[in-house]
Design a protein around this motif. Structure first.
Motif, PDB file in Angstrom:
ATOM      1  N   GLU A  97     -37.015   8.351 -23.423  1.00  0.00           N
ATOM      2  CA  GLU A  97     -38.241   8.716 -22.704  1.00  0.00           C
ATOM      3  C   GLU A  97     -38.647  10.114 -23.169  1.00  0.00           C
ATOM      4  OE1 GLU A  97     -39.713   9.825 -18.175  1.00  0.00           O
ATOM      5  OE2 GLU A  97     -37.922   8.561 -18.457  1.00  0.00           O
ATOM      6  N   PRO A  98     -39.760  10.257 -23.867  1.00  0.00           N
ATOM      7  CA  PRO A  98     -40.115  11.556 -24.442  1.00  0.00           C
ATOM      8  C   PRO A  98     -40.672  12.522 -23.403  1.00  0.00           C
ATOM      9  CG  PRO A  98     -41.828   9.948 -24.917  1.00  0.00           C
ATOM     10  CD  PRO A  98     -40.721   9.204 -24.219  1.00  0.00           C
ATOM     11  N   GLY A  99     -40.592  13.819 -23.752  1.00  0.00           N
ATOM     12  CA  GLY A  99     -41.268  14.844 -22.966  1.00  0.00           C
ATOM     13  C   GLY A  99     -40.501  15.408 -21.808  1.00  0.00           C
ATOM     14  N   LYS A 100     -39.275  14.976 -21.552  1.00  0.00           N
ATOM     15  CA  LYS A 100     -38.493  15.516 -20.444  1.00  0.00           C
ATOM     16  C   LYS A 100     -37.853  16.841 -20.851  1.00  0.00           C
ATOM     17  CE  LYS A 100     -35.781  12.885 -18.111  1.00  0.00           C
ATOM     18  NZ  LYS A 100     -34.702  11.904 -17.752  1.00  0.00           N
ATOM     19  N   ASP A 101     -37.848  17.820 -19.966  1.00  0.00           N
ATOM     20  CA  ASP A 101     -37.164  19.086 -20.224  1.00  0.00           C
ATOM     21  C   ASP A 101     -35.654  18.861 -20.104  1.00  0.00           C
ATOM     22  OD1 ASP A 101     -39.460  20.700 -20.608  1.00  0.00           O
ATOM     23  OD2 ASP A 101     -39.762  20.786 -18.435  1.00  0.00           O
ATOM     24  N   VAL A 102     -34.932  19.169 -21.156  1.00  0.00           N
ATOM     25  CA  VAL A 102     -33.482  18.930 -21.149  1.00  0.00           C
ATOM     26  C   VAL A 102     -32.753  20.107 -21.795  1.00  0.00           C
ATOM     27  CG1 VAL A 102     -33.588  16.402 -21.186  1.00  0.00           C
ATOM     28  CG2 VAL A 102     -33.636  17.673 -23.343  1.00  0.00           C
ATOM     29  N   THR A 103     -31.522  20.278 -21.358  1.00  0.00           N
ATOM     30  CA  THR A 103     -30.576  21.154 -22.043  1.00  0.00           C
ATOM     31  C   THR A 103     -29.567  20.247 -22.744  1.00  0.00           C
ATOM     32  OG1 THR A 103     -30.796  22.942 -20.430  1.00  0.00           O
ATOM     33  CG2 THR A 103     -28.779  22.910 -21.758  1.00  0.00           C
ATOM     34  N   TYR A 104     -29.302  20.538 -24.000  1.00  0.00           N
ATOM     35  CA  TYR A 104     -28.364  19.715 -24.764  1.00  0.00           C
ATOM     36  C   TYR A 104     -27.498  20.623 -25.629  1.00  0.00           C
ATOM     37  CZ  TYR A 104     -31.854  20.269 -28.499  1.00  0.00           C
ATOM     38  OH  TYR A 104     -32.719  20.791 -29.410  1.00  0.00           O
ATOM     39  N   TYR A 105     -26.457  20.047 -26.203  1.00  0.00           N
ATOM     40  CA  TYR A 105     -25.488  20.830 -26.970  1.00  0.00           C
ATOM     41  C   TYR A 105     -25.256  20.198 -28.338  1.00  0.00           C
ATOM     42  CZ  TYR A 105     -24.580  22.684 -22.331  1.00  0.00           C
ATOM     43  OH  TYR A 105     -24.722  23.252 -21.087  1.00  0.00           O
ATOM     44  N   LEU A 106     -25.177  21.038 -29.346  1.00  0.00           N
ATOM     45  CA  LEU A 106     -24.856  20.596 -30.703  1.00  0.00           C
ATOM     46  C   LEU A 106     -23.421  21.003 -31.007  1.00  0.00           C
ATOM     47  CD1 LEU A 106     -28.113  21.700 -32.586  1.00  0.00           C
ATOM     48  CD2 LEU A 106     -27.615  19.481 -31.494  1.00  0.00           C
ATOM     49  N   ASN A 107     -22.576  20.029 -31.256  1.00  0.00           N
ATOM     50  CA  ASN A 107     -21.174  20.289 -31.612  1.00  0.00           C
ATOM     51  C   ASN A 107     -21.081  20.304 -33.136  1.00  0.00           C
ATOM     52  OD1 ASN A 107     -18.450  20.487 -31.896  1.00  0.00           O
ATOM     53  ND2 ASN A 107     -17.937  18.615 -30.807  1.00  0.00           N
ATOM     54  N   LEU A 108     -21.024  21.514 -33.723  1.00  0.00           N
ATOM     55  CA  LEU A 108     -21.070  21.669 -35.175  1.00  0.00           C
ATOM     56  C   LEU A 108     -19.704  21.537 -35.845  1.00  0.00           C
ATOM     57  CD1 LEU A 108     -23.565  24.664 -35.382  1.00  0.00           C
ATOM     58  CD2 LEU A 108     -24.022  22.294 -36.050  1.00  0.00           C
ATOM     59  N   GLY A 109     -18.634  21.617 -35.065  1.00  0.00           N
ATOM     60  CA  GLY A 109     -17.311  21.553 -35.668  1.00  0.00           C
ATOM     61  C   GLY A 109     -16.935  22.870 -36.333  1.00  0.00           C
ATOM     62  N   GLU A 110     -15.722  22.908 -36.849  1.00  0.00           N
ATOM     63  CA  GLU A 110     -15.160  24.149 -37.398  1.00  0.00           C
ATOM     64  C   GLU A 110     -15.937  24.680 -38.587  1.00  0.00           C
ATOM     65  OE1 GLU A 110     -10.873  25.798 -39.173  1.00  0.00           O
ATOM     66  OE2 GLU A 110     -11.091  23.705 -38.511  1.00  0.00           O
ATOM     67  N   PHE A 111     -16.479  23.801 -39.431  1.00  0.00           N
ATOM     68  CA  PHE A 111     -17.087  24.248 -40.685  1.00  0.00           C
ATOM     69  C   PHE A 111     -18.613  24.116 -40.698  1.00  0.00           C
ATOM     70  CE2 PHE A 111     -12.807  22.636 -41.710  1.00  0.00           C
ATOM     71  CZ  PHE A 111     -12.243  23.812 -42.174  1.00  0.00           C
ATOM     72  N   GLY A 112     -19.211  23.682 -39.582  1.00  0.00           N
ATOM     73  CA  GLY A 112     -20.647  23.484 -39.567  1.00  0.00           C
ATOM     74  C   GLY A 112     -21.423  24.732 -39.182  1.00  0.00           C
ATOM     75  N   VAL A 113     -22.618  24.861 -39.728  1.00  0.00           N
ATOM     76  CA  VAL A 113     -23.542  25.934 -39.351  1.00  0.00           C
ATOM     77  C   VAL A 113     -24.946  25.343 -39.244  1.00  0.00           C
ATOM     78  CG1 VAL A 113     -22.206  27.816 -40.399  1.00  0.00           C
ATOM     79  CG2 VAL A 113     -23.945  26.637 -41.752  1.00  0.00           C
ATOM     80  N   LEU A 114     -25.771  25.968 -38.429  1.00  0.00           N
ATOM     81  CA  LEU A 114     -27.166  25.573 -38.294  1.00  0.00           C
ATOM     82  C   LEU A 114     -28.033  26.701 -38.823  1.00  0.00           C
ATOM     83  CD1 LEU A 114     -29.358  23.633 -37.173  1.00  0.00           C
ATOM     84  CD2 LEU A 114     -29.196  24.887 -35.008  1.00  0.00           C
TER      85      LEU A 114
END
Length: 284
Positions: free
Chosen positions: A53-70
């Motif tokens: 369902e689009p448009g809802k205000d949400v808080t979410y988390y990105l689990n990048l792991g030990e070697f990941g970067v954004l």
């Protein structure tokens, strides 16, 4: 400090290989080790999650792991941002985000790995095997970054190679950089292993083994080439009993480098590093 050059003799004299060393870089059935791991859930991932369902205000988390970067834009700069410890949701390498459900999640152009030859593949919703490309409409959702080996292994220039690890240097100044893989033991000796997958070699070109992390006093830069490496007699389908030199049908020592005798590819190459006793295995 430069590596010492070791003599490589034909026919090859190799110590007996026992235990896991006998199957250097391979399982006992001959299949190569060191392939990228799949998600721990035994169910196959699917890209058909529940409708969002689009448009809802949400808080979410990105689990990048030990070697990941954004890679995030800060002003006019791109800043690689690793995950941090978020105790509230039990993440050691996470990023908390706020947005709208249906927003596009970052793809492999923004999600990177600090490991060489590894790329971002997709996001899995934690606790499922559903692949998501958009922010879920579930508040507090955790999305797990799944990484894997780059499918087609290409050579790189020195400028694009790291100052660490081992691989090959070719006469046209291109390189293969091995990814660190599981260590292997032979008696009391323990070898570091660096693996290269889907490598190609062309007739007439030459190559040397290359230590990307050693300082060269002559060139005043990182990177030292050497040739004194024992070739595992199991290479190219050979065997240990006859101390096979089948590998010499593909390349031979030629001065301070190796000369390629015919075009060939190798699905898996394992460089075993132990000072003064380096070895290499080539699959067929």
């Amino acid at each position: 400090m430069k590596k010492s050059l070791l003599a490589l003799l034909l026919p090859l004299a190799v110590v007996s290989l026992t235990g896991c060393v006998k199957y250097n870089g391979r399982n006992k059935d001959g299949s190569p080790k060191g392939k990228p791991s799949t998600p721990t859930n035994t169910e196959a991932p699917t890209d058909t999650p529940s409708p969002i369902e689009p448009g809802k205000d949400v808080t979410y988390y990105l689990n990048l792991g030990e070697f990941g970067v954004l890679n995030e834009t800060v002003g006019s700069e791109i800043v690689p941002t690793p995950g941090t410890n978020i105790e509230a949701v039990h993440l050691e390498h996470g990023l908390q985000k706020s947005g709208k459900s249906g927003d596009v999640l970052p793809d492999k152009t923004k999600v990177k790995s600090t490991q060489y030859n590894v790329e971002f593949k997709y996001w899995l919703l934690s606790g499922t095997q559903h692949i998501y490309t958009q922010v879920p409409d579930e508040n507090g959702a955790i999305l797990v970054a799944v990484f894997g080996e780059i499918a087609s292994y290409e050579r790189v220039t020195r400028e694009n190679a790291p100052n660490m690890g081992y691989g090959f240097k070719f006469n046209n100044n291109t390189y293969y950089v091995g990814s660190r893989c599981e260590s292997t033991k032979e008696g009391e000796k323990e070898y570091q292993q660096y693996c290269i997958h889907n490598a190609y070699f062309r007739k007439g070109e030459t190559f040397q083994f290359f230590d990307f992390g050693s300082w060269d006093d002559d060139t005043e830069s990182y990177g030292v080439a050497w040739t004194g490496v024992t070739v595992d007699p199991w290479s190219f389908g050979g065997d240990d009993k006859s101390k096979s030199t089948l590998w010499a049908n593909y390349f031979i020592p030629d001065g301070d480098h190796y000369k390629v005798l015919k075009d060939f590819t190798s699905e898996s190459i394992y460089i075993k590093v132990l000072y003064g006793e380096d070895e290499v295995y080539f699959s067929k």
